[in-house]
Write a protein that holds these residues in place. Structure first.
Motif, PDB file in Angstrom:
ATOM      1  N   ALA A   1      -5.590   4.096  -0.527  1.00 15.78           N
ATOM      2  CA  ALA A   1      -5.342   4.671   0.534  1.00 15.78           C
ATOM      3  C   ALA A   1      -6.015   5.905  -0.085  1.00 15.78           C
ATOM      4  CB  ALA A   1      -4.251   4.894   1.394  1.00 15.78           C
ATOM      5  N   ASP A   2      -7.019   6.127   0.874  1.00 13.98           N
ATOM      6  CA  ASP A   2      -7.844   7.633   1.283  1.00 13.98           C
ATOM      7  C   ASP A   2      -6.816   9.155   1.441  1.00 13.98           C
ATOM      8  OD1 ASP A   2      -9.642   5.865   0.991  1.00 13.98           O
ATOM      9  OD2 ASP A   2      -9.783   5.680   3.096  1.00 13.98           O
ATOM     10  N   GLU A   3      -5.948   8.638   2.060  1.00 11.67           N
ATOM     11  CA  GLU A   3      -5.375   9.960   2.147  1.00 11.67           C
ATOM     12  C   GLU A   3      -3.457   9.374   2.351  1.00 11.67           C
ATOM     13  OE1 GLU A   3      -7.304  12.647   5.230  1.00 11.67           O
ATOM     14  OE2 GLU A   3      -8.327  11.056   5.405  1.00 11.67           O
ATOM     15  N   VAL A   4      -2.855  10.331   1.467  1.00  8.43           N
ATOM     16  CA  VAL A   4      -1.721  10.524   1.825  1.00  8.43           C
ATOM     17  C   VAL A   4      -1.149  11.372   2.074  1.00  8.43           C
ATOM     18  CG1 VAL A   4       0.516  10.138   0.268  1.00  8.43           C
ATOM     19  CG2 VAL A   4      -1.401   8.860  -0.133  1.00  8.43           C
TER      20      VAL A   4
ATOM     21  N   SER B   1       3.083   8.672   5.262  1.00  8.89           N
ATOM     22  CA  SER B   1       2.089   8.181   5.679  1.00  8.89           C
ATOM     23  C   SER B   1       0.735   8.224   4.954  1.00  8.89           C
ATOM     24  CB  SER B   1       1.900   9.375   7.015  1.00  8.89           C
ATOM     25  OG  SER B   1       2.530   9.608   7.931  1.00  8.89           O
ATOM     26  N   ILE B   2      -0.167   7.346   5.313  1.00  8.71           N
ATOM     27  CA  ILE B   2      -0.722   6.662   4.525  1.00  8.71           C
ATOM     28  C   ILE B   2      -2.768   6.904   5.930  1.00  8.71           C
ATOM     29  CG2 ILE B   2       0.132   6.255   2.426  1.00  8.71           C
ATOM     30  CD1 ILE B   2      -0.868   2.953   3.440  1.00  8.71           C
TER      31      ILE B   2
ATOM     32  N   ASN C   1      -7.732  10.853 -11.891  1.00 12.19           N
ATOM     33  CA  ASN C   1      -6.874   8.889 -12.342  1.00 12.19           C
ATOM     34  C   ASN C   1      -5.688   8.329 -11.714  1.00 12.19           C
ATOM     35  OD1 ASN C   1      -9.118   8.725 -14.314  1.00 12.19           O
ATOM     36  ND2 ASN C   1      -7.814   9.766 -15.815  1.00 12.19           N
ATOM     37  N   LEU C   2      -4.685   9.345 -12.200  1.00 13.42           N
ATOM     38  CA  LEU C   2      -3.629   8.197 -10.846  1.00 13.42           C
ATOM     39  C   LEU C   2      -3.071   8.312  -8.967  1.00 13.42           C
ATOM     40  CD1 LEU C   2      -1.277  10.852 -12.364  1.00 13.42           C
ATOM     41  CD2 LEU C   2      -1.054   7.904 -13.249  1.00 13.42           C
ATOM     42  N   LEU C   3      -4.120   9.133  -8.976  1.00 17.26           N
ATOM     43  CA  LEU C   3      -4.811   9.050  -7.505  1.00 17.26           C
ATOM     44  C   LEU C   3      -5.216   7.741  -6.755  1.00 17.26           C
ATOM     45  CD1 LEU C   3      -4.075  12.914  -6.283  1.00 17.26           C
ATOM     46  CD2 LEU C   3      -2.289  11.195  -5.745  1.00 17.26           C
ATOM     47  N   LYS C   4      -6.249   7.523  -7.921  1.00 18.86           N
ATOM     48  CA  LYS C   4      -7.072   6.279  -7.004  1.00 18.86           C
ATOM     49  C   LYS C   4      -6.208   5.486  -6.938  1.00 18.86           C
ATOM     50  CE  LYS C   4      -8.850   5.328 -11.967  1.00 18.86           C
ATOM     51  NZ  LYS C   4      -9.662   5.465 -12.987  1.00 18.86           N
ATOM     52  N   HIS C   5      -5.374   4.653  -7.619  1.00 22.24           N
ATOM     53  CA  HIS C   5      -4.171   4.107  -7.812  1.00 22.24           C
ATOM     54  C   HIS C   5      -3.584   4.301  -6.731  1.00 22.24           C
ATOM     55  CE1 HIS C   5      -5.847   2.622 -11.553  1.00 22.24           C
ATOM     56  NE2 HIS C   5      -4.826   3.623 -12.088  1.00 22.24           N
TER      57      HIS C   5
ATOM     58  N   HIS D   1       0.882  -0.860  -0.037  1.00 22.68           N
ATOM     59  CA  HIS D   1       0.412   0.380  -0.142  1.00 22.68           C
ATOM     60  C   HIS D   1       0.981   0.966   0.450  1.00 22.68           C
ATOM     61  CE1 HIS D   1      -4.442  -1.665   0.743  1.00 22.68           C
ATOM     62  NE2 HIS D   1      -3.479  -2.368   1.019  1.00 22.68           N
ATOM     63  N   ILE D   2       2.087   1.400   0.600  1.00 17.35           N
ATOM     64  CA  ILE D   2       3.223   2.719   0.512  1.00 17.35           C
ATOM     65  C   ILE D   2       3.134   2.495  -0.433  1.00 17.35           C
ATOM     66  CG2 ILE D   2       5.030   3.059   1.370  1.00 17.35           C
ATOM     67  CD1 ILE D   2       2.597   3.653   3.406  1.00 17.35           C
ATOM     68  N   LEU D   3       4.094   0.688  -1.348  1.00 18.45           N
ATOM     69  CA  LEU D   3       4.483   1.368  -2.077  1.00 18.45           C
ATOM     70  C   LEU D   3       3.424   2.593  -3.604  1.00 18.45           C
ATOM     71  CD1 LEU D   3       7.020   0.709  -4.657  1.00 18.45           C
ATOM     72  CD2 LEU D   3       6.079  -1.127  -4.801  1.00 18.45           C
ATOM     73  N   SER D   4       2.397   2.085  -3.424  1.00 17.31           N
ATOM     74  CA  SER D   4       1.483   2.160  -3.837  1.00 17.31           C
ATOM     75  C   SER D   4       0.809   3.687  -4.178  1.00 17.31           C
ATOM     76  CB  SER D   4      -0.072   1.274  -4.546  1.00 17.31           C
ATOM     77  OG  SER D   4       0.220   0.068  -4.251  1.00 17.31           O
ATOM     78  N   ALA D   5       0.988   3.795  -3.160  1.00 17.96           N
ATOM     79  CA  ALA D   5       1.034   5.329  -2.629  1.00 17.96           C
ATOM     80  C   ALA D   5       1.832   6.195  -3.087  1.00 17.96           C
ATOM     81  CB  ALA D   5       0.931   5.355  -0.982  1.00 17.96           C
ATOM     82  N   GLU D   6       3.149   6.022  -3.270  1.00 19.76           N
ATOM     83  CA  GLU D   6       4.061   6.873  -3.452  1.00 19.76           C
ATOM     84  C   GLU D   6       4.605   6.811  -5.010  1.00 19.76           C
ATOM     85  OE1 GLU D   6       7.623   5.912  -0.254  1.00 19.76           O
ATOM     86  OE2 GLU D   6       7.826   4.336  -2.026  1.00 19.76           O
ATOM     87  N   MET D   7       3.579   5.444  -5.949  1.00 23.22           N
ATOM     88  CA  MET D   7       4.310   5.274  -7.239  1.00 23.22           C
ATOM     89  C   MET D   7       3.071   6.717  -7.684  1.00 23.22           C
ATOM     90  SD  MET D   7       6.124   3.407  -8.376  1.00 23.22           S
ATOM     91  CE  MET D   7       5.297   3.247  -9.978  1.00 23.22           C
ATOM     92  N   SER D   8       1.431   6.547  -7.008  1.00 21.20           N
ATOM     93  CA  SER D   8       0.145   7.780  -7.071  1.00 21.20           C
ATOM     94  C   SER D   8       0.661   8.459  -7.156  1.00 21.20           C
ATOM     95  CB  SER D   8      -0.678   7.300  -6.521  1.00 21.20           C
ATOM     96  OG  SER D   8      -0.858   5.735  -6.589  1.00 21.20           O
ATOM     97  N   ILE D   9       1.683   9.253  -6.181  1.00 20.12           N
ATOM     98  CA  ILE D   9       2.066  10.651  -6.331  1.00 20.12           C
ATOM     99  C   ILE D   9       3.320  11.221  -6.502  1.00 20.12           C
ATOM    100  CG2 ILE D   9       0.617  10.960  -3.944  1.00 20.12           C
ATOM    101  CD1 ILE D   9       3.636  10.307  -2.263  1.00 20.12           C
ATOM    102  N   LEU D  10       4.371   9.775  -7.569  1.00 20.13           N
ATOM    103  CA  LEU D  10       5.255  10.544  -7.625  1.00 20.13           C
ATOM    104  C   LEU D  10       5.483  11.515  -8.872  1.00 20.13           C
ATOM    105  CD1 LEU D  10       8.688  10.555  -7.250  1.00 20.13           C
ATOM    106  CD2 LEU D  10       8.114   8.599  -9.390  1.00 20.13           C
TER     107      LEU D  10
END
Length: 453
Positions: free
Chosen positions: A72-75, A140-141, A65-69, A40-49
């Motif tokens: 997490a609800d909040e990053v 943080s997620i 569209n990028l953030l929905k992957h 989940h952390i890795l997916s969040a990093e890839m989405s906000i990168l």
């Protein structure tokens, strides 16, 4: 199944394998939860990168569209001089648990995984982890615990299925191995013991040992040797019983034949021929010995037929009577001393005790050779009456002492039957006592009759 050796072996094997799998299951669940959170952390990093690159303006549709992957609800991305906040789903006003992946250890991962499986599913998690984004220290997620628990449940079912399969397979392999090498040979041994117990006189039921060198092979060989010894012993007893029955049948005829021979000797003794006069006593002595041997053998065979009929009577008088009978024909300096008190009473079968004492006194007189002393004394101790008969003879040879009470073993005069002591011991044991050899040597021999006081 639980009452058989093979069934217990299979159940215990599966139990131990499951116990070992349980010890593996707990750390595996902790590691799996950390991996799920890491994903989940890795997916969040890839989405906000893409949004961490300076001077980049992204359209709102592409941004969503990028953030929905992000899973997490909040990053929240913590960087050196700023914090970036990304809201993807609905904001959470309350956080139930905070998990810091920077400091967690394995035991803590196990506790978190168990807590998620047991109590989780409807809580909100705040997960903190080190970030791999440039110039960022942590990420943080905030997310729901439901997908985390669903992943753990799925993994737990897989682990339990694998544990059941491994335990079953391992148990089966161990069971088959032990069944082939241990259980089946033990069944063969127990079956051989049961078959031999049904008919120990059948030589075909003696187990044929295998050549295996382990403990089971040793047990088979020892069992075969024991069965063979028991079979030989039973065969010997059967032959002895047949001999005893045959002797009992011919005893009457033998007595008549010997009686006729004795009458013939009496008539021959009246002859005036010097040679006949010289040989007749020897012939009569031989006939008397033959009659005595047949009579004594039959008495030995009948020692257990009549149980003792105990009664109270003076012990000293019986000893005097037996001594008078034993001293007949032993003229010389052989002295007899009766050290038993006049008031001493004994509770026993008088006739059988007389036979025991007479046999021992006669042996004592013969051991002294008419030149020694025979002494009888008695004492009560530990609820038993001990009657000691001692002589001053030369003792019993050691080679005879080890089998002194066996039938047809003679340590007395030449020509003795070797049944006297065997009969005496049987009579003593019939009273609940015993006859033992206390000591023997150049200073003399002591026998002890033990009777219940």
């Amino acid at each position: 199944m639980a009452h058989s050796l093979s069934g217990r072996l299979l159940l215990l094997t599966m139990l131990y394998v499951l116990a070992s799998m349980a010890l593996i299951f707990l750390p595996a669940m902790g590691i799996e939860e950390r991996d799920i959170l890491g994903d989940h952390i890795l997916s969040a990093e890839m989405s906000i990168l893409p949004f961490t690159t300076p001077n980049q303006d992204w359209p709102d549709d592409l941004r969503q569209n990028l953030l929905k992957h992000a899973d997490a609800d909040e990053v929240l991305l913590r960087r050196q001089y700023q914090r970036d906040y990304f809201q993807i789903g609905a904001p959470h006003s309350w956080i139930d648990r905070t998990i810091d992946l920077r400091r967690e250890r394995l035991w803590r991962d196990i506790v978190n995984a168990l807590d998620c499986l047991i109590n989780g599913g409807h809580r909100t998690l705040h997960v903190i982890a080190p970030s791999r984004i440039k110039d960022a220290s942590t990420i943080s997620i905030i997310l729901s615990e439901a997908p985390i628990r669903a992943g753990l449940m799925r993994y737990a079912r897989q682990v339990m299925a694998a544990a059941a399969f491994i335990s079953g397979l391992t148990g089966a392999l161990v069971f088959l191995s032990l069944y082939y090498f241990a259980v089946r040979p033990m069944r063969r041994i127990t079956r051989a013991m049961s078959d031999f117990h049904e008919n120990p006189e059948d030589a075909s039921r003696i187990i044929v040992p295998s050549p295996r060198p382990d403990e089971i092979g040793i047990a088979e060989r020892e069992l075969a040797a024991m069965q063979a010894d028991l079979y030989s012993f039973l065969r010997q007893k059967e032959k002895l019983a047949a001999v005893g029955a045959a002797v009992s049948r011919i005893q009457h005829d033998l007595r008549n034949i010997l009686a006729n021979a004795q009458l013939a000797c009496d008539r021959v003794a009246a002859s005036g021929d010097p040679e006949v006069q010289r040989l007749t006593p020897r012939l009569m002595t031989a006939i008397d010995r033959a009659i005595g041997l047949a009579t004594t053998t039959l008495k030995y065979g009948r020692t257990h037929d009549l149980p003792p009929a105990p009664a109270d009577f003076p012990l000293r008088a019986l000893i005097e009577e037996a001594a008078a009978a034993a001293m007949e024909g032993h003229a010389g300096d052989c002295r007899f001393e009766n050290a038993i008190d006049e008031s001493a009473m004994v509770h026993a079968d008088r006739d059988q005790l007389f036979r025991i004492v007479l046999n021992l006194l006669r042996n004592a007189c013969e051991a002294c050779g008419g030149k020694g002393a025979v002494r009888v004394q008695a004492a009560c101790a530990d609820g038993a009456l001990a009657i000691d008969i001692a002589d001053s003879g030369c003792g019993i040879p050691p080679i005879i002492g080890v089998k002194l009470f066996q039938p047809f073993v003679s340590a007395g005069r030449p020509g003795g039957t070797g049944l006297g002591l065997a009969i005496a011991r049987d009579l003593a044991r019939g009273h609940g006592g015993d006859l033992t050899l206390v000591s023997t040597g150049p200073q003399g021999t002591v026998f002890r009759i033990t009777l219940p006081a």
